[in-house]
Design a protein around this motif. Structure first.
Motif: not given
Length: 185
Positions: A22-26, A49-56, A105-111
């Motif tokens: 739980p709590g994975v954003d990237l 993808r099922a959890y809509a997590i940004s992936t590299i 990535l979404d700018r919220h993930h960058l900081a």
């Protein structure tokens, strides 16, 4: 958005279905095989993808045996800019590509990510500055349209520029301060 970042390691085997904590954003998915033919990677990407997590996706090899294919990108459901094929012998090239992927990535993930990864800070701050500069330039162009009308148009244009551009610059200063761990109070 998230204010902190943590790092977790998840090792996925070919015969198991990955459980996403739980709590994975990237997610950074690292493989030494061709991702398009790696069953474990494809299962993991499906779960992410099922959890809509940004992936590299990072595919590393000792030599240039893995080449990016056009058909495998659609299969991953990962944007093409976030699929990296690199050689272990070229760490600078890998870092450059990784920074480019992270910048999409979404700018919220960058900081939070930059705060946790000091080696990426300067490059991510550069990406934020470029993004803010582009936005400010576009706004300045649009807000200058009323200035074609003498006196009143110039005043309206100047006031709009003053408030919006100043707000954007202050927000950028706070983002950069947060990335470098400065107290924002």
């Amino acid at each position: 958005g998230p204010t902190t970042a943590s790092v977790s390691t998840l090792i996925v085997r070919d015969d198991t279905r990955p459980e996403i904590p739980p709590g994975v954003d990237l997610a950074l998915v690292l493989t030494d095989r061709d991702p398009a033919n790696d069953v474990a990677v494809l299962r993991l990407l499906s779960s992410l993808r099922a959890y809509a997590i940004s992936t590299i996706v990072i595919s590393l090899s000792e030599r240039a045996e893995i080449t990016p294919g056009g058909s495998d990108r659609g299969r991953f459901s990962v944007p093409a800019q976030r699929i990296i094929h690199a050689q272990l012998s070229e760490p600078e090239e890998l870092q450059k590509r990784l920074i480019g992927a992270i910048a999409t990535l979404d700018r919220h993930h960058l900081a939070p990510l930059a705060y946790c990864a000091p080696t990426l800070r300067a490059a991510l701050v550069d990406a934020l500055i470029r993004d803010a500069s582009k936005s400010n330039g576009q706004f300045a162009l649009v807000s200058s349209i009323p200035s074609v009308f003498p006196v009143l148009g110039g005043i309206v244009s100047s006031v709009a520029d003053l408030f919006v551009l100043t707000k954007n610059e202050v927000a950028l200063v706070f983002r950069i301060a947060g990335i470098y761990g400065r107290d924002l109070k």
